[in-house]
Design a protein around this motif. Structure first.
Motif, PDB file in Angstrom:
ATOM      1  N   ILE A 151       0.769  -1.342   0.094  1.00 47.55           N
ATOM      2  CA  ILE A 151       0.027   0.003  -0.034  1.00 47.55           C
ATOM      3  C   ILE A 151       0.820   1.256  -0.011  1.00 47.55           C
ATOM      4  CG2 ILE A 151      -1.642   1.322   1.299  1.00 47.55           C
ATOM      5  CD1 ILE A 151      -2.883  -0.790  -0.044  1.00 47.55           C
ATOM      6  N   GLY A 152       1.889   1.049   0.681  1.00 45.49           N
ATOM      7  CA  GLY A 152       2.822   2.306   1.137  1.00 45.49           C
ATOM      8  C   GLY A 152       3.647   2.848  -0.103  1.00 45.49           C
ATOM      9  N   GLN A 153       3.926   2.008  -1.182  1.00 48.06           N
ATOM     10  CA  GLN A 153       5.129   2.182  -2.226  1.00 48.06           C
ATOM     11  C   GLN A 153       4.317   3.048  -3.348  1.00 48.06           C
ATOM     12  OE1 GLN A 153       5.785  -1.778  -3.724  1.00 48.06           O
ATOM     13  NE2 GLN A 153       7.122  -2.330  -1.891  1.00 48.06           N
ATOM     14  N   ALA A 154       4.466   4.291  -3.006  1.00 44.83           N
ATOM     15  CA  ALA A 154       3.887   5.580  -3.814  1.00 44.83           C
ATOM     16  C   ALA A 154       4.559   5.489  -5.142  1.00 44.83           C
ATOM     17  CB  ALA A 154       4.151   6.700  -3.200  1.00 44.83           C
ATOM     18  N   ALA A 155       3.859   5.508  -6.223  1.00 42.85           N
ATOM     19  CA  ALA A 155       4.503   5.761  -7.581  1.00 42.85           C
ATOM     20  C   ALA A 155       3.337   6.231  -8.530  1.00 42.85           C
ATOM     21  CB  ALA A 155       5.004   4.413  -8.079  1.00 42.85           C
ATOM     22  N   PRO A 156       3.448   7.100  -9.262  1.00 39.67           N
ATOM     23  CA  PRO A 156       2.596   7.667 -10.332  1.00 39.67           C
ATOM     24  C   PRO A 156       2.082   6.635 -11.313  1.00 39.67           C
ATOM     25  CG  PRO A 156       4.611   8.529 -10.950  1.00 39.67           C
ATOM     26  CD  PRO A 156       4.964   7.692  -9.652  1.00 39.67           C
ATOM     27  N   PRO A 157       1.059   6.568 -11.771  1.00 39.99           N
ATOM     28  CA  PRO A 157       0.510   5.484 -12.594  1.00 39.99           C
ATOM     29  C   PRO A 157       0.711   5.734 -14.028  1.00 39.99           C
ATOM     30  CG  PRO A 157      -1.327   6.787 -12.060  1.00 39.99           C
ATOM     31  CD  PRO A 157      -0.195   7.425 -11.193  1.00 39.99           C
ATOM     32  N   ARG A 158       2.165   5.839 -14.289  1.00 39.76           N
ATOM     33  CA  ARG A 158       2.566   6.289 -15.553  1.00 39.76           C
ATOM     34  C   ARG A 158       3.364   4.936 -16.120  1.00 39.76           C
ATOM     35  NH1 ARG A 158      -0.627  10.215 -17.114  1.00 39.76           N
ATOM     36  NH2 ARG A 158      -0.713  11.946 -15.523  1.00 39.76           N
ATOM     37  N   PRO A 159       2.879   4.165 -17.173  1.00 43.46           N
ATOM     38  CA  PRO A 159       3.452   3.209 -17.375  1.00 43.46           C
ATOM     39  C   PRO A 159       4.690   3.389 -18.332  1.00 43.46           C
ATOM     40  CG  PRO A 159       1.848   3.435 -18.938  1.00 43.46           C
ATOM     41  CD  PRO A 159       1.588   4.339 -17.954  1.00 43.46           C
ATOM     42  N   LYS A 160       5.949   2.469 -18.268  1.00 37.94           N
ATOM     43  CA  LYS A 160       7.136   2.521 -19.127  1.00 37.94           C
ATOM     44  C   LYS A 160       6.966   1.234 -19.661  1.00 37.94           C
ATOM     45  CE  LYS A 160       9.407   5.317 -15.592  1.00 37.94           C
ATOM     46  NZ  LYS A 160      10.826   5.314 -14.842  1.00 37.94           N
ATOM     47  N   PHE A 161       7.357   1.563 -21.283  1.00 40.22           N
ATOM     48  CA  PHE A 161       7.289   0.360 -21.981  1.00 40.22           C
ATOM     49  C   PHE A 161       8.798  -0.092 -22.848  1.00 40.22           C
ATOM     50  CE2 PHE A 161       3.001   1.862 -21.855  1.00 40.22           C
ATOM     51  CZ  PHE A 161       2.286   0.915 -21.409  1.00 40.22           C
ATOM     52  N   ASP A 162       9.189  -1.086 -22.797  1.00 41.62           N
ATOM     53  CA  ASP A 162      10.453  -1.562 -23.598  1.00 41.62           C
ATOM     54  C   ASP A 162      10.277  -1.493 -25.043  1.00 41.62           C
ATOM     55  OD1 ASP A 162      11.856  -1.527 -21.163  1.00 41.62           O
ATOM     56  OD2 ASP A 162      11.610  -3.471 -20.686  1.00 41.62           O
ATOM     57  N   ARG A 163       8.986  -2.071 -25.411  1.00 42.40           N
ATOM     58  CA  ARG A 163       8.753  -2.264 -26.665  1.00 42.40           C
ATOM     59  C   ARG A 163       7.651  -1.074 -27.434  1.00 42.40           C
ATOM     60  NH1 ARG A 163       7.269  -7.661 -28.750  1.00 42.40           N
ATOM     61  NH2 ARG A 163       5.552  -7.484 -27.005  1.00 42.40           N
ATOM     62  N   ILE A 164       7.808  -1.017 -28.580  1.00 43.24           N
ATOM     63  CA  ILE A 164       6.920   0.054 -28.901  1.00 43.24           C
ATOM     64  C   ILE A 164       5.494  -0.556 -29.111  1.00 43.24           C
ATOM     65  CG2 ILE A 164       7.651  -0.404 -31.480  1.00 43.24           C
ATOM     66  CD1 ILE A 164       6.030   3.008 -30.220  1.00 43.24           C
ATOM     67  N   GLU A 165       5.613  -1.900 -29.392  1.00 38.38           N
ATOM     68  CA  GLU A 165       4.271  -2.885 -29.587  1.00 38.38           C
ATOM     69  C   GLU A 165       3.509  -2.720 -28.300  1.00 38.38           C
ATOM     70  OE1 GLU A 165       7.253  -3.829 -30.207  1.00 38.38           O
ATOM     71  OE2 GLU A 165       7.616  -4.558 -32.375  1.00 38.38           O
ATOM     72  N   ASP A 166       4.195  -2.863 -27.260  1.00 38.21           N
ATOM     73  CA  ASP A 166       3.576  -2.711 -25.767  1.00 38.21           C
ATOM     74  C   ASP A 166       2.923  -1.536 -25.596  1.00 38.21           C
ATOM     75  OD1 ASP A 166       4.069  -5.514 -25.742  1.00 38.21           O
ATOM     76  OD2 ASP A 166       5.853  -4.905 -24.394  1.00 38.21           O
ATOM     77  N   ARG A 167       3.530  -0.368 -25.918  1.00 36.32           N
ATOM     78  CA  ARG A 167       2.951   1.004 -25.652  1.00 36.32           C
ATOM     79  C   ARG A 167       1.452   0.999 -26.696  1.00 36.32           C
ATOM     80  NH1 ARG A 167       3.368   5.825 -23.831  1.00 36.32           N
ATOM     81  NH2 ARG A 167       2.911   7.607 -25.204  1.00 36.32           N
ATOM     82  N   LEU A 168       1.984   0.668 -27.976  1.00 37.24           N
ATOM     83  CA  LEU A 168       0.577   1.038 -28.711  1.00 37.24           C
ATOM     84  C   LEU A 168      -0.581   0.039 -28.299  1.00 37.24           C
ATOM     85  CD1 LEU A 168       2.605   0.624 -32.258  1.00 37.24           C
ATOM     86  CD2 LEU A 168       1.340   2.724 -31.001  1.00 37.24           C
ATOM     87  N   ALA A 169      -0.168  -1.178 -27.899  1.00 29.46           N
ATOM     88  CA  ALA A 169      -1.288  -2.048 -27.135  1.00 29.46           C
ATOM     89  C   ALA A 169      -1.995  -1.404 -26.251  1.00 29.46           C
ATOM     90  CB  ALA A 169      -0.915  -3.376 -26.947  1.00 29.46           C
ATOM     91  N   TYR A 170      -1.064  -0.724 -25.362  1.00 25.73           N
ATOM     92  CA  TYR A 170      -1.651   0.184 -23.872  1.00 25.73           C
ATOM     93  C   TYR A 170      -2.702   1.336 -24.555  1.00 25.73           C
ATOM     94  CZ  TYR A 170      -1.682   3.513 -20.457  1.00 25.73           C
ATOM     95  OH  TYR A 170      -2.070   4.177 -19.386  1.00 25.73           O
TER      96      TYR A 170
END
Length: 206
Positions: free
Chosen positions: A45-64
């Motif tokens: 619960i305590g591990q704060a992080a912004p919900p901004r995804p990072k992608f290693d592959r362009i295909e994964d970013r496009l799918a998102y």
């Protein structure tokens, strides 16, 4: 048993307060937690992080981005304000993936629990999108129940709690969903969540 097997396979703001549906509102039961489990849940619960995804592959970013566009269109009637809708979906995706859950499952659960109402309160006091019971704020949070109305806090608690129940039930999604709702072993709630889950699948997942 057949239903349980099917379910297991599927894994892969303050305006007026509104009551969520009393038939399906979250009613997790307060149970003692081992110190190690309590510590692990508190850390999650305590591990704060912004919900901004990072992608290693362009295909994964496009799918998102395809997922985000598709889900935004489907959710437009329930959350008409575009920025609110996108932020909500970004957070659902981030928190569900972070907890090892399927986003469609989490969206289906939210639809059943609160109807996508941020300030929903059930007749038993469960709060927010994922209808988190206040005792969780005391057990694994900082004790401030009002924070359960904060979008990312509520979604994080809900996803972490569902993951905890799923682990406790050794991967049995049918039983984990029942435990989340306080109706462990009964079919009505898991069936309803899974029926709503189908609405949030991408076309190629159906």
């Amino acid at each position: 048993m057949q239903r349980r097997g099917l379910l297991a396979v599927t894994l892969g703001g303050l305006g007026g307060l509104m009551l969520a549906s009393p038939a399906h509102a979250g009613a997790q039961i307060e149970e003692p937690l081992a110190d190690a489990v309590r510590s692990a849940l508190s850390a999650a619960i305590g591990q704060a992080a912004p919900p901004r995804p990072k992608f290693d592959r362009i295909e994964d970013r496009l799918a998102y981005l395809r997922w985000l566009g598709e889900m935004s269109e489907r959710l437009k009637r329930r959350l008409p304000e575009a920025q609110t809708r996108i932020e909500f979906l970004e957070t659902v995706w981030y928190e569900s993936r972070r907890a090892g859950l399927e986003p469609a499952l989490v969206l289906g659960l939210i639809q059943v629990e609160s109807g996508f109402r941020k300030y929903a309160i059930s007749v038993v006091g469960a709060r927010g999108y994922m209808q988190v019971m206040p005792f969780w704020a005391r057990m694994i949070g900082d004790g401030h129940v009002a924070k359960l109305f904060h979008m990312q806090t509520n979604l994080r608690f809900g996803c972490v709690i569902l993951r905890h129940y799923l682990d406790r039930e050794k991967g049995d999604l049918f039983m984990a969903l029942g435990r989340y709702n306080g109706s462990r072993g009964r079919a009505e709630y898991p069936d309803k969540v899974m029926a709503n889950r189908r609405h949030w699948l991408m076309p190629d997942q159906r």
